[in-house]
Design an enzyme around this catalytic site. Structure first.
Site, mmCIF file in Angstrom:
data_model
loop_
_atom_site.group_PDB
_atom_site.id
_atom_site.type_symbol
_atom_site.label_atom_id
_atom_site.label_comp_id
_atom_site.label_asym_id
_atom_site.label_seq_id
_atom_site.Cartn_x
_atom_site.Cartn_y
_atom_site.Cartn_z
ATOM 1 N N ARG A 114 -25.328 -39.922 39.382
ATOM 2 C CA ARG A 114 -24.733 -38.792 38.664
ATOM 3 C C ARG A 114 -25.689 -38.377 37.551
ATOM 4 O O ARG A 114 -26.137 -39.217 36.768
ATOM 5 C CB ARG A 114 -23.390 -39.153 38.034
ATOM 6 C CG ARG A 114 -23.050 -38.154 36.917
ATOM 7 C CD ARG A 114 -21.674 -38.229 36.397
ATOM 8 N NE ARG A 114 -20.720 -37.821 37.397
ATOM 9 C CZ ARG A 114 -19.530 -37.293 37.100
ATOM 10 N NH1 ARG A 114 -19.174 -37.096 35.854
ATOM 11 N NH2 ARG A 114 -18.699 -36.968 38.061
ATOM 12 N N HIS A 148 -21.338 -30.987 43.715
ATOM 13 C CA HIS A 148 -20.433 -32.137 43.509
ATOM 14 C C HIS A 148 -19.714 -32.387 44.848
ATOM 15 O O HIS A 148 -18.518 -32.176 44.987
ATOM 16 C CB HIS A 148 -19.432 -31.795 42.392
ATOM 17 C CG HIS A 148 -18.769 -33.001 41.791
ATOM 18 N ND1 HIS A 148 -19.060 -34.302 42.159
ATOM 19 C CD2 HIS A 148 -17.805 -33.105 40.830
ATOM 20 C CE1 HIS A 148 -18.313 -35.131 41.458
ATOM 21 N NE2 HIS A 148 -17.546 -34.438 40.653
ATOM 22 N N GLN A 156 -16.525 -34.539 45.301
ATOM 23 C CA GLN A 156 -15.350 -33.850 44.757
ATOM 24 C C GLN A 156 -14.763 -32.899 45.806
ATOM 25 O O GLN A 156 -13.554 -32.858 46.034
ATOM 26 C CB GLN A 156 -15.748 -33.070 43.503
ATOM 27 C CG GLN A 156 -14.611 -32.298 42.859
ATOM 28 C CD GLN A 156 -13.570 -33.213 42.226
ATOM 29 O OE1 GLN A 156 -13.911 -34.078 41.445
ATOM 30 N NE2 GLN A 156 -12.312 -33.025 42.562
ATOM 31 N N ASP A 200 -12.131 -25.116 36.837
ATOM 32 C CA ASP A 200 -12.910 -26.200 36.228
ATOM 33 C C ASP A 200 -13.228 -25.752 34.792
ATOM 34 O O ASP A 200 -13.029 -24.573 34.447
ATOM 35 C CB ASP A 200 -14.195 -26.436 37.052
ATOM 36 C CG ASP A 200 -15.046 -27.589 36.520
ATOM 37 O OD1 ASP A 200 -14.534 -28.415 35.733
ATOM 38 O OD2 ASP A 200 -16.237 -27.674 36.899
ATOM 39 N N CYS A 227 -10.670 -30.334 39.244
ATOM 40 C CA CYS A 227 -11.447 -31.558 39.473
ATOM 41 C C CYS A 227 -11.249 -32.567 38.341
ATOM 42 O O CYS A 227 -11.430 -33.760 38.550
ATOM 43 C CB CYS A 227 -12.921 -31.222 39.644
ATOM 44 S SG CYS A 227 -13.582 -30.252 38.261
ATOM 45 N N ARG A 236 -10.185 -38.989 45.192
ATOM 46 C CA ARG A 236 -11.619 -39.255 44.986
ATOM 47 C C ARG A 236 -11.960 -40.639 45.525
ATOM 48 O O ARG A 236 -12.992 -40.846 46.138
ATOM 49 C CB ARG A 236 -11.982 -39.194 43.493
ATOM 50 C CG ARG A 236 -11.841 -37.853 42.808
ATOM 51 C CD ARG A 236 -12.767 -36.805 43.359
ATOM 52 N NE ARG A 236 -14.169 -37.230 43.410
ATOM 53 C CZ ARG A 236 -14.980 -37.366 42.351
ATOM 54 N NH1 ARG A 236 -14.549 -37.073 41.137
ATOM 55 N NH2 ARG A 236 -16.236 -37.764 42.492
HETATM 56 N N1 CP Z 1 -14.021 -35.025 38.691
HETATM 57 C C1 CP Z 1 -14.953 -35.841 38.197
HETATM 58 O O1 CP Z 1 -16.089 -35.941 38.708
HETATM 59 O O2 CP Z 1 -14.546 -36.578 37.127
HETATM 60 P P1 CP Z 1 -15.467 -37.534 36.243
HETATM 61 O O3 CP Z 1 -16.417 -36.653 35.494
HETATM 62 O O4 CP Z 1 -14.505 -38.259 35.366
HETATM 63 O O5 CP Z 1 -16.207 -38.461 37.167
HETATM 64 N N1 NVA Z 2 -18.528 -28.798 36.016
HETATM 65 C C1 NVA Z 2 -18.135 -30.100 35.550
HETATM 66 C C2 NVA Z 2 -17.478 -30.861 36.656
HETATM 67 C C3 NVA Z 2 -16.899 -32.191 36.261
HETATM 68 C C4 NVA Z 2 -16.311 -32.923 37.425
HETATM 69 C C5 NVA Z 2 -19.351 -30.833 35.031
HETATM 70 O O1 NVA Z 2 -20.474 -30.594 35.530
HETATM 71 O O2 NVA Z 2 -19.216 -31.641 34.130
#
Ligand code: CP
Ligand code: NVA
Length: 315
Positions: free
Chosen positions: A108, A135, A138, A230, A271, A299
């Site tokens: 990530r 993502h 997700q 989001d 999300c 998830r």
């Molecule tokens: N939806 C999602 O990716 O959540 P986190 O940022 O908590 O992993």
């Molecule tokens: N757009 C958000 C999504 C989080 C799951 C981010 O990048 O943090």
């Protein structure tokens, strides 16, 4: 048709066929049933997972770590405080070393290129747990949640309201185009998804029958089976908060907007994490139409399915 995803990375979803995505969704449902029945398996015994995080995470981290660990695997959490990730050592070299020590890698972070390099040089399955561009895990959980509510998703309409350029919106466009779900992005013109992605998705949509619409007009929510939003600011763009508030305030998902769909059995997805009072009001996210908490749970089931499919020759 038999599907094998053994050894594959999961980076964008662009390279997965509709049959392969459906296979993962079906496996996710099986995994969820197993979990609810209390059955215990050791399918990751003797395997190791590197979990690389440049950014914080609640859902993605907990999903990967518990899904892998409870099946006997050994997950190792590594933040940028812990290892040389693009500093002091070429990323390619870190990837080569990780490939010698781990069965798979989760990443990530910011750049999509990082996750692509990890996959190329580790020669092990790599999972994208969020980058600025995609993502994909997700999107899989989102579609599992849609299927739980509607059964087949082909011909249904998912409507994303908010920052149309963001990673979650982009991955939803890909999965909708692959699976024949209509996708409407409602966003101010300044935040339109980029043309390159739209062109790629248009090709998939031609085969699947999906109709992809991008519009600034909020009335386009009419007829949507699911409304998705989001956060308004993310992906390292936090300095643009004031501008985003100005651009996106008319696009808040509230009860009025949900009512404009004209669908009483429509659902709301997010999300998470959410900024209550910005992109969504509390009465919507806590309301009867919200499936955000099922979506969060899913998830874990979808991530376990991805790891089972890519790490085991036979699931
Ligand atoms: N939806 C999602 O990716 O959540 P986190 O940022 O908590 O992993
Ligand atoms: N757009 C958000 C999504 C989080 C799951 C981010 O990048 O943090």
């Amino acid at each position: 048709m038999s599907v094998s995803l053994f050894g594959r990375s999961f980076l964008t979803l662009l390279d997965f066929s509709p049959e392969e995505i459906q296979y993962l969704l079906n496996l996710s449902k099986k995994v969820k049933k197993e979990a609810k029945s209390g059955k215990v398996f050791r399918r990751f015994q003797g395997k190791t997972l590197a979990m690389l995080f440049e950014k914080r995470s609640t859902r993605t981290r907990c999903a990967f770590e518990t899904a892998f660990g409870e099946e006997g695997g050994y997950p190792v959490f590594l933040s940028t405080q812990d290892i040389h990730l693009g500093e002091k050592e070429a990323l390619e070299d870190t990837a080569r070393v990780m490939g010698r020590m781990f069965s798979a890698i989760q990443f990530r972070g910011f750049r999509q290129e990082t996750v692509e390099i990890l996959a190329k040089f580790s020669q092990k399955p790599v999972y994208n747990g969020l980058t600025d561009l995609y993502h994909p895990t997700q999107a899989l959980a989102d579609f599992m949640t849609l299927e739980e509510n509607f059964g087949a998703v082909k011909g249904r309409t998912l409507c994303y309201v908010g920052d149309g350029r963001n990673n979650v919106a982009r991955s939803l466009m890909v999965i909708c185009a692959k699976l024949g779900t209509h996708f409407t992005v409602i966003t101010p013109a300044e935040l339109n998804p980029d043309n390159e992605l739209r062109q790629k998705c248009a090709v998939f949509a031609q085969t699947s029958g999906s109709v992809i619409t991008v519009t600034p007009n909020i009335v386009a929510v009419k007829g949507a089976d699911a409304i998705y939003t989001d956060v308004w600011t993310s992906m390292g763009e936090e300095s643009k908060r004031e501008e985003r508030l100005r651009l996106l305030s008319p696009y808040q998902v509230n009860q009025t907007l949900m009512g404009m769909t004209g669908k009483r059995d429509g659902i709301f997805l997010h999300c998470l994490p959410a900024v209550r009072g910005e992109e969504v009001t509390s009465d919507v996210i806590d309301g009867q139409q919200s499936r955000a908490w099922d979506e969060a749970e899913n998830r874990k089931h979808t991530i376990k399915a991805v790891m089972l499919a890519t790490l085991l020759k036979k699931v």
